[in-house]
Design a protein around this motif. Sequence first.
Motif, PDB file in Angstrom:
ATOM      1  N   SER A 314       1.021 -14.720 -21.568  1.00 16.30           N
ATOM      2  CA  SER A 314      -0.308 -14.186 -21.840  1.00 16.30           C
ATOM      3  C   SER A 314      -0.445 -12.821 -21.170  1.00 16.30           C
ATOM      4  N   ASP A 316      -2.063 -11.992 -18.677  1.00 18.26           N
ATOM      5  CA  ASP A 316      -2.018 -12.067 -17.209  1.00 18.26           C
ATOM      6  C   ASP A 316      -0.756 -12.773 -16.701  1.00 18.26           C
ATOM      7  N   GLU A 318       0.678 -15.735 -17.756  1.00 18.91           N
ATOM      8  CA  GLU A 318       0.782 -17.203 -17.829  1.00 18.91           C
ATOM      9  C   GLU A 318       1.781 -17.596 -18.914  1.00 18.91           C
ATOM     10  N   LYS A 346      -1.140 -23.942 -22.636  1.00 15.73           N
ATOM     11  CA  LYS A 346      -1.338 -23.123 -21.440  1.00 15.73           C
ATOM     12  C   LYS A 346      -0.808 -23.905 -20.235  1.00 15.73           C
ATOM     13  N   THR A 347       0.279 -23.410 -19.643  1.00 14.63           N
ATOM     14  CA  THR A 347       0.937 -24.163 -18.577  1.00 14.63           C
ATOM     15  C   THR A 347       0.245 -24.025 -17.225  1.00 14.63           C
ATOM     16  N   GLY A 348      -0.511 -22.942 -17.035  1.00  8.73           N
ATOM     17  CA  GLY A 348      -1.085 -22.686 -15.719  1.00  8.73           C
ATOM     18  C   GLY A 348      -0.098 -22.082 -14.743  1.00  8.73           C
ATOM     19  N   ASP A 349       1.094 -21.717 -15.226  1.00  7.89           N
ATOM     20  CA  ASP A 349       2.140 -21.152 -14.371  1.00  7.89           C
ATOM     21  C   ASP A 349       2.409 -19.697 -14.742  1.00  7.89           C
ATOM     22  N   LEU A 350       2.584 -18.864 -13.730  1.00  2.76           N
ATOM     23  CA  LEU A 350       2.889 -17.454 -13.933  1.00  2.76           C
ATOM     24  C   LEU A 350       4.396 -17.240 -13.938  1.00  2.76           C
ATOM     25  N   ARG A 364       1.939 -20.888  -9.384  1.00  2.77           N
ATOM     26  CA  ARG A 364       0.836 -21.462 -10.144  1.00  2.77           C
ATOM     27  C   ARG A 364      -0.243 -20.388 -10.283  1.00  2.77           C
ATOM     28  N   LYS A 365      -0.814 -20.280 -11.466  1.00  3.21           N
ATOM     29  CA  LYS A 365      -1.796 -19.233 -11.729  1.00  3.21           C
ATOM     30  C   LYS A 365      -2.956 -19.295 -10.742  1.00  3.21           C
ATOM     31  N   LYS A 366      -3.409 -20.499 -10.466  1.00  5.38           N
ATOM     32  CA  LYS A 366      -4.561 -20.655  -9.579  1.00  5.38           C
ATOM     33  C   LYS A 366      -4.208 -20.432  -8.116  1.00  5.38           C
TER      34      LYS A 366
END
Length: 477
Positions: A314, A316, A318, A346-350, A364-366
Amino acid sequence: MLESLLRHRARIEDSIAIKVGENAYTYSQLETLSNKIAYALDKLGVRTGDRVVTLVKSPLHHVALFFALRKIGAALVPVNPRLGKEFLRFVANDVNPALIIDDYFGEGISTDKVLETAINEYRYEYRMNLDEIAMILYTGGTTGPPKGAMVHEGSILWNAIITVLSWGLTKNDCTLVSLPLYHTGGWNVLLMPLLLVGGRVVLPETDKFDPDWTIQTLAREKCTIYMGVPTMLDAISKSPLFDKVDLSHVLFIDGGGPLLPSVAKRFIDKNYRIFQGYGLTEAGPNNFYISPERYRNKIMSVGKPLLFVEMKLSDDGELLIKGPHVFKGYWNRPSENPFTSDGYLKTGDLFAIDNEGDFSFLDRKKDMIKTGGENVYSTEVEAALKELPYIDDAAVFGVPDEHWGEAVVAVVVRKPGFKVTEDDVKRDLKKILASYKVPKRIIFVREIPKTQIGKISKRELRERYLRDGFKDVLDTS
């Protein structure tokens, strides 16, 4: 289709499917056992579309039970017994099961009682049922209550096909399953792919991981491929047997988190083949491959996507995944949509992609920390901390800061016998990290608090730091 897998494999070649201790079971024997268990489940009232919650001690019976449920068309809902009665009741309330098979707490019928009822074989028909829910696997719940991932039959079958083709598995391969069967890795990394291709699976007799026993079993059973999480591979490489037993016939795979370079180097220095994988309950979980030869020079990379798997990042960073192995969604959570408008998970991983097209996990994105306008990946700082000779464990997270926006904070566990201060750690980190990545605070604790399923929740660590500074677990020695 999975309901007939064992029968079809036995028809092609009735080799050993599973071995537990000294006992070996051919594909036809496993088929017969699953048919008998299906008969018992039918007598106990399990029907197509039902859910069956399981806390089964015997891995062999758990595998046979899964295939029995496929013959009926019901879903397996395996539960981690270490989470206790309350978690079992939470899951039961969530999925409303037709049956609970419980060998731990007495909340349902035991496996022994099921086997006592298994006096005949269930008669089933071959069904094209790829959209049917085959498993509901509960994920971490680090951002709220645990969620049941609906894994349909097509996801399991396609993950197995993709893995076999991309990793080059054959009927001559053998694996030891170390991950428990309430975890997607236990089922879907190598167990189901090897049963699909006609290979051999070794199951442990207990659920306690023992690195010495693992090394001995890999050697004795001539296993060709083995997957472990970082803590398992670290323990294997530190065992006294690691330098005494020849494991050159084993292809090692790390999953469940990035492998520290120092651990990877122990395998590489012995000229053992190893590579880093990446997956999640909601997708496969097998998604990438990098050859052991290329991994030697790209230890932080997971390589390229597997066959039939589409990946993109994405805006950002992800990781987004699309493929036939991706799950259907979360049980009883209709408002929670984990997919983009064009159907990517959407995995939530960068992740990052290099100029050779290889993917690397960042964080992890968060959990990414934005400090002074710079991105700090908590995994990078944790890896640096764990490379220090006196640090046993570490977790890094961000907290609000008036000046920096966010400040980097670390909680660490010292190895026994070491007397080091916060300034000592910062000084050593500055030798290997940019200064803005070095934590502003380093807190020594006796243990790092984890969630009910044994994971580190950065959100909970952040809240505890702001609330009481970990006063109940501080190491003041």
